[in-house]
Motif scaffolding. Structure first.
Motif, mmCIF file in Angstrom:
data_model
loop_
_atom_site.group_PDB
_atom_site.id
_atom_site.type_symbol
_atom_site.label_atom_id
_atom_site.label_comp_id
_atom_site.label_asym_id
_atom_site.label_seq_id
_atom_site.Cartn_x
_atom_site.Cartn_y
_atom_site.Cartn_z
ATOM 1 N N MET A 1 0.846 -1.167 0.000
ATOM 2 C CA MET A 1 0.000 0.000 0.000
ATOM 3 C C MET A 1 0.896 1.235 0.000
ATOM 4 O O MET A 1 1.756 1.391 0.854
ATOM 5 C CB MET A 1 -0.900 -0.027 1.247
ATOM 6 N N ASN A 2 0.695 2.117 -0.966
ATOM 7 C CA ASN A 2 1.527 3.319 -1.032
ATOM 8 C C ASN A 2 0.927 4.446 -0.190
ATOM 9 O O ASN A 2 -0.177 4.331 0.345
ATOM 10 C CB ASN A 2 1.747 3.755 -2.485
ATOM 11 N N SER A 3 1.648 5.555 -0.085
ATOM 12 C CA SER A 3 1.217 6.631 0.807
ATOM 13 C C SER A 3 -0.091 7.282 0.346
ATOM 14 O O SER A 3 -0.887 7.718 1.186
ATOM 15 C CB SER A 3 2.310 7.679 0.962
ATOM 16 N N ASP A 4 -0.333 7.358 -0.953
ATOM 17 C CA ASP A 4 -1.607 7.915 -1.426
ATOM 18 C C ASP A 4 -2.784 7.041 -1.007
ATOM 19 O O ASP A 4 -3.840 7.549 -0.620
ATOM 20 C CB ASP A 4 -1.602 8.081 -2.953
ATOM 21 N N GLN A 5 -2.599 5.732 -1.076
ATOM 22 C CA GLN A 5 -3.656 4.811 -0.656
ATOM 23 C C GLN A 5 -3.910 4.927 0.842
ATOM 24 O O GLN A 5 -5.057 4.893 1.293
ATOM 25 C CB GLN A 5 -3.291 3.371 -1.014
ATOM 26 N N ILE A 6 -2.847 5.065 1.606
ATOM 27 C CA ILE A 6 -2.978 5.206 3.055
ATOM 28 C C ILE A 6 -3.750 6.483 3.389
ATOM 29 O O ILE A 6 -4.660 6.476 4.221
ATOM 30 C CB ILE A 6 -1.599 5.186 3.749
ATOM 31 N N LEU A 7 -3.414 7.590 2.735
ATOM 32 C CA LEU A 7 -4.125 8.848 2.985
ATOM 33 C C LEU A 7 -5.595 8.745 2.601
ATOM 34 O O LEU A 7 -6.465 9.259 3.313
ATOM 35 C CB LEU A 7 -3.458 9.992 2.217
ATOM 36 N N THR A 8 -5.884 8.065 1.498
ATOM 37 C CA THR A 8 -7.277 7.864 1.095
ATOM 38 C C THR A 8 -8.027 7.047 2.134
ATOM 39 O O THR A 8 -9.162 7.373 2.506
ATOM 40 C CB THR A 8 -7.346 7.176 -0.288
ATOM 41 N N GLU A 9 -7.396 5.990 2.635
ATOM 42 C CA GLU A 9 -8.011 5.158 3.671
ATOM 43 C C GLU A 9 -8.247 5.956 4.955
ATOM 44 O O GLU A 9 -9.289 5.812 5.600
ATOM 45 C CB GLU A 9 -7.133 3.939 3.974
ATOM 46 N N ILE A 10 -7.301 6.803 5.331
ATOM 47 C CA ILE A 10 -7.450 7.632 6.529
ATOM 48 C C ILE A 10 -8.623 8.583 6.361
ATOM 49 O O ILE A 10 -9.461 8.729 7.256
ATOM 50 C CB ILE A 10 -6.152 8.402 6.846
ATOM 51 N N ARG A 11 -8.724 9.207 5.225
ATOM 52 C CA ARG A 11 -9.824 10.156 4.972
ATOM 53 C C ARG A 11 -11.175 9.447 5.004
ATOM 54 O O ARG A 11 -12.146 9.974 5.547
ATOM 55 C CB ARG A 11 -9.586 10.872 3.652
ATOM 56 N N GLU A 12 -11.246 8.264 4.418
ATOM 57 C CA GLU A 12 -12.498 7.502 4.439
ATOM 58 C C GLU A 12 -12.863 7.072 5.858
ATOM 59 O O GLU A 12 -14.021 7.143 6.259
ATOM 60 C CB GLU A 12 -12.401 6.297 3.514
ATOM 61 N N ALA A 13 -11.862 6.637 6.614
ATOM 62 C CA ALA A 13 -12.108 6.246 8.016
ATOM 63 C C ALA A 13 -12.574 7.455 8.827
ATOM 64 O O ALA A 13 -13.490 7.343 9.645
ATOM 65 C CB ALA A 13 -10.839 5.643 8.629
ATOM 66 N N ASN A 14 -11.951 8.613 8.597
ATOM 67 C CA ASN A 14 -12.345 9.828 9.306
ATOM 68 C C ASN A 14 -13.798 10.196 9.019
ATOM 69 O O ASN A 14 -14.560 10.519 9.938
ATOM 70 C CB ASN A 14 -11.439 11.004 8.921
ATOM 71 N N LEU A 15 -14.181 10.153 7.750
ATOM 72 C CA LEU A 15 -15.546 10.513 7.399
ATOM 73 C C LEU A 15 -16.539 9.510 7.991
ATOM 74 O O LEU A 15 -17.564 9.904 8.553
ATOM 75 C CB LEU A 15 -15.714 10.603 5.881
#
Length: 107
Positions: free
Chosen positions: A1-15
């Motif tokens: 998992m690259n850093s862009d995927q991690i940031l996307t996952e974090i944003r989805e989890a936050n929402l």
């Protein structure tokens, strides 16, 4: 998992977390305080967030929720591998009681 995927996952989890938190706060404030481990002030802020505010808050690169089990005792009770179902229920109850007590101390 690259850093862009991690940031996307974090944003989805936050929402998802914000939406769940707001729903819980609006449905039963006392249960929300306990289940989410948040203060009355935080619950009041979450209750009035607009969808655009939630999107803005969620878009950050820091995870908003955190684990409430920060010691070996609670983790041991929750991960009670290989023990019987009755003991598992007792362990989970014990862990819930410990976390509830810690929430009351923090509040």
């Amino acid at each position: 998992m690259n850093s862009d995927q991690i940031l996307t996952e974090i944003r989805e989890a936050n929402l998802s977390y914000l939406m769940l938190a707001q729903s819980l706060v609006r449905a039963d404030r006392d249960q929300a305080l306990f289940r989410l481990g948040i203060s009355e002030e935080t619950a009041a802020m979450i209750a009035v967030l607009t969808p655009s505010q939630m999107m803005k808050i969620a878009s950050g690169n820091t995870l908003l929720c955190r684990f409430r089990m920060d010691d070996d005792l609670v983790w041991g009770l929750l991960t009670n591998h290989g023990k019987g179902a009755a003991n598992d229920t007792t362990s989970r109850l014990h862990a819930s009681i410990l976390m509830a007590g810690r929430h009351r101390e923090a509040a």
